[in-house]
Design a protein around this motif. Structure first.
Motif, PDB file in Angstrom:
ATOM      1  N   TYR A  67       0.838  -1.196   0.000  1.00 49.75           N
ATOM      2  CA  TYR A  67       0.000   0.000   0.000  1.00 49.75           C
ATOM      3  C   TYR A  67       0.872   1.244   0.000  1.00 49.75           C
ATOM      4  O   TYR A  67       2.028   1.208   0.402  1.00 49.75           O
ATOM      5  N   SER A  68       0.292   2.327  -0.468  1.00 49.68           N
ATOM      6  CA  SER A  68       1.008   3.598  -0.479  1.00 49.68           C
ATOM      7  C   SER A  68       0.332   4.637   0.406  1.00 49.68           C
ATOM      8  O   SER A  68       0.876   5.715   0.622  1.00 49.68           O
ATOM      9  N   LEU A  69      -0.871   4.301   0.894  1.00 51.35           N
ATOM     10  CA  LEU A  69      -1.608   5.211   1.772  1.00 51.35           C
ATOM     11  C   LEU A  69      -2.010   4.490   3.052  1.00 51.35           C
ATOM     12  O   LEU A  69      -2.377   3.311   3.022  1.00 51.35           O
ATOM     13  N   VAL A  70      -1.953   5.217   4.157  1.00 50.25           N
ATOM     14  CA  VAL A  70      -2.449   4.708   5.441  1.00 50.25           C
ATOM     15  C   VAL A  70      -3.520   5.681   5.919  1.00 50.25           C
ATOM     16  O   VAL A  70      -3.305   6.899   5.917  1.00 50.25           O
ATOM     17  N   THR A  71      -4.671   5.148   6.302  1.00 53.91           N
ATOM     18  CA  THR A  71      -5.777   5.991   6.751  1.00 53.91           C
ATOM     19  C   THR A  71      -5.864   5.958   8.269  1.00 53.91           C
ATOM     20  O   THR A  71      -5.940   4.881   8.868  1.00 53.91           O
ATOM     21  N   LEU A  72      -5.840   7.132   8.878  1.00 49.91           N
ATOM     22  CA  LEU A  72      -5.839   7.275  10.334  1.00 49.91           C
ATOM     23  C   LEU A  72      -7.163   7.855  10.806  1.00 49.91           C
ATOM     24  O   LEU A  72      -7.790   8.660  10.115  1.00 49.91           O
ATOM     25  N   GLU A  73      -7.573   7.456  12.017  1.00 44.12           N
ATOM     26  CA  GLU A  73      -8.774   8.026  12.628  1.00 44.12           C
ATOM     27  C   GLU A  73      -8.337   9.135  13.586  1.00 44.12           C
ATOM     28  O   GLU A  73      -7.638   8.886  14.571  1.00 44.12           O
ATOM     29  N   VAL A  74      -8.751  10.363  13.282  1.00 44.62           N
ATOM     30  CA  VAL A  74      -8.285  11.526  14.036  1.00 44.62           C
ATOM     31  C   VAL A  74      -9.447  12.465  14.321  1.00 44.62           C
ATOM     32  O   VAL A  74     -10.535  12.332  13.760  1.00 44.62           O
ATOM     33  N   THR A  75      -9.202  13.443  15.202  1.00 45.40           N
ATOM     34  CA  THR A  75     -10.209  14.479  15.466  1.00 45.40           C
ATOM     35  C   THR A  75     -10.195  15.484  14.317  1.00 45.40           C
ATOM     36  O   THR A  75      -9.238  15.534  13.524  1.00 45.40           O
ATOM     37  N   PRO A  76     -11.229  16.320  14.192  1.00 49.54           N
ATOM     38  CA  PRO A  76     -11.229  17.338  13.139  1.00 49.54           C
ATOM     39  C   PRO A  76     -10.007  18.266  13.220  1.00 49.54           C
ATOM     40  O   PRO A  76      -9.443  18.639  12.181  1.00 49.54           O
ATOM     41  N   HIS A  77      -9.580  18.640  14.439  1.00 48.05           N
ATOM     42  CA  HIS A  77      -8.407  19.511  14.580  1.00 48.05           C
ATOM     43  C   HIS A  77      -7.134  18.799  14.121  1.00 48.05           C
ATOM     44  O   HIS A  77      -6.278  19.392  13.456  1.00 48.05           O
ATOM     45  N   GLU A  78      -7.036  17.511  14.467  1.00 53.45           N
ATOM     46  CA  GLU A  78      -5.867  16.739  14.051  1.00 53.45           C
ATOM     47  C   GLU A  78      -5.861  16.537  12.538  1.00 53.45           C
ATOM     48  O   GLU A  78      -4.790  16.492  11.909  1.00 53.45           O
ATOM     49  N   ALA A  79      -7.050  16.426  11.953  1.00 58.33           N
ATOM     50  CA  ALA A  79      -7.146  16.275  10.503  1.00 58.33           C
ATOM     51  C   ALA A  79      -6.550  17.491   9.798  1.00 58.33           C
ATOM     52  O   ALA A  79      -5.790  17.354   8.825  1.00 58.33           O
ATOM     53  N   GLU A  80      -6.892  18.683  10.294  1.00 53.68           N
ATOM     54  CA  GLU A  80      -6.319  19.907   9.717  1.00 53.68           C
ATOM     55  C   GLU A  80      -4.798  19.901   9.839  1.00 53.68           C
ATOM     56  O   GLU A  80      -4.072  20.269   8.900  1.00 53.68           O
ATOM     57  N   LEU A  81      -4.325  19.497  10.996  1.00 50.73           N
ATOM     58  CA  LEU A  81      -2.888  19.483  11.253  1.00 50.73           C
ATOM     59  C   LEU A  81      -2.170  18.556  10.278  1.00 50.73           C
ATOM     60  O   LEU A  81      -1.128  18.911   9.709  1.00 50.73           O
ATOM     61  N   LEU A  82      -2.715  17.344  10.052  1.00 51.42           N
ATOM     62  CA  LEU A  82      -2.072  16.385   9.153  1.00 51.42           C
ATOM     63  C   LEU A  82      -2.089  16.864   7.707  1.00 51.42           C
ATOM     64  O   LEU A  82      -1.103  16.703   6.977  1.00 51.42           O
ATOM     65  N   VAL A  83      -3.209  17.440   7.306  1.00 53.01           N
ATOM     66  CA  VAL A  83      -3.293  17.960   5.933  1.00 53.01           C
ATOM     67  C   VAL A  83      -2.281  19.087   5.727  1.00 53.01           C
ATOM     68  O   VAL A  83      -1.573  19.137   4.721  1.00 53.01           O
ATOM     69  N   PHE A  84      -2.192  19.986   6.687  1.00 47.04           N
ATOM     70  CA  PHE A  84      -1.213  21.080   6.594  1.00 47.04           C
ATOM     71  C   PHE A  84       0.211  20.531   6.536  1.00 47.04           C
ATOM     72  O   PHE A  84       1.038  20.984   5.748  1.00 47.04           O
TER      73      PHE A  84
END
Length: 274
Positions: A203-220
């Motif tokens: 696989y080349s992607l790993v999907t994580l379960e995060v809070t909405p704030h953490e989601a913003e942080l990871l995308v940034f």
């Protein structure tokens, strides 16, 4: 002349007989090996989820309703519920009456198998799913699996705190104790989101379960062209490490002796290290 041919012919016939006997025994051994492998597969046991008690039709499943036990692999159906997926049937209703000791199947449960459902059905309410690029060495040699817990580390090019106007590489811990809900299309060891495509270990992607704030942080973090790396944790380890410093070259150079001493004294328990 005949006297010489007879021993030579006898030797050739003997060698031929030896060769044919060897091939025959080899075929028999291969057949025995195949039968033994088949028998081992039949006798192999796996852990599955079972009903702890009689569960009536329409019951909302709780933790007290289910347990686990080892059964022969031949008794396991394609839609059997495994312990790592047990949390996903909690809070769902039964479609049939289930007897005590019965092996739990997804067909017994409202909503059915996650193999043909959307990823959204397994996300905890209030949480979000975010996929990050993490293959090979950045995902612990590709051995991270669904339901594993990981820390997310990031390496970024950032302005130097000690040399104004200059940039430097910095590594820091972004998030701790995050649940992996999918690797590629794989949402568990048994199921893929794409029923036409078996879950792959590549696989080349790993999907994580995060809070909405953490989601913003990871995308940034990904948009700043940082490199994210997963650090695999023991599934029972809930410890939170406070005040983990970011690492740049100066920190690395200054802290290496201290870190090595800590490892030898506290992890390897060496008493001769001063």
């Amino acid at each position: 002349m005949k006297e010489k041919l007879i021993p030579a012919t006898s030797i050739i016939i003997g060698l031929l007989a030896f060769f044919l006997t060897y091939k025959y025994l080899q075929l028999k051994q291969n057949a025995l090996d195949e039968k033994w492998t088949e028998l081992e597969n039949i006798m192999q046991k796996v852990k599955v989820v079972v009903a702890q008690d009689n569960i009536p039709l329409g019951t909302t499943i709780s933790q007290n309703d289910i347990g686990s036990k080892l059964v022969y692999k031949t008794a396991v159906q394609k839609d059997t519920v495994y312990p790592e997926d047990a949390v996903r049937i909690l809070g769902k209703k039964t479609l049939y009456q289930i007897q005590e000791g019965d092996i739990m199947s997804w067909s017994f449960i409202e909503g059915g198998s996650p193999a043909i459902k959307r990823l959204s059905t397994i996300i905890t309410p209030g949480m979000r799913a975010v996929s990050i690029s993490a293959s090979g060495s950045s995902a612990v040699s590709g051995m991270v699996r669904p339901n594993d817990h990981v820390d997310v580390l990031g390496t970024f090019i950032m302005p130097s705190k000690t040399a104004p106007g200059q940039m430097e590489n910095v590594t820091l811990t972004v998030l701790q104790d995050v649940t992996v809900i999918a690797t590629g299309q794989k949402v568990s060891d048994q199921y893929s989101l794409n029923s036409q495509l078996p879950g792959s270990d590549n696989y080349s992607l790993v999907t994580l379960e995060v809070t909405p704030h953490e989601a913003e942080l990871l995308v940034f973090a990904q948009q700043t062209q940082g490199r994210l790396t997963l650090s695999l944790r023991n599934s029972t380890d809930i410890h939170y490490e406070q005040d983990i410093p970011s690492v740049n070259f100066d920190h690395l150079q200054g802290k290496l002796p201290e870190y090595n001493l800590y490892r030898q004294r506290n992890i390897r328990l060496k008493t001769n290290v001063k």
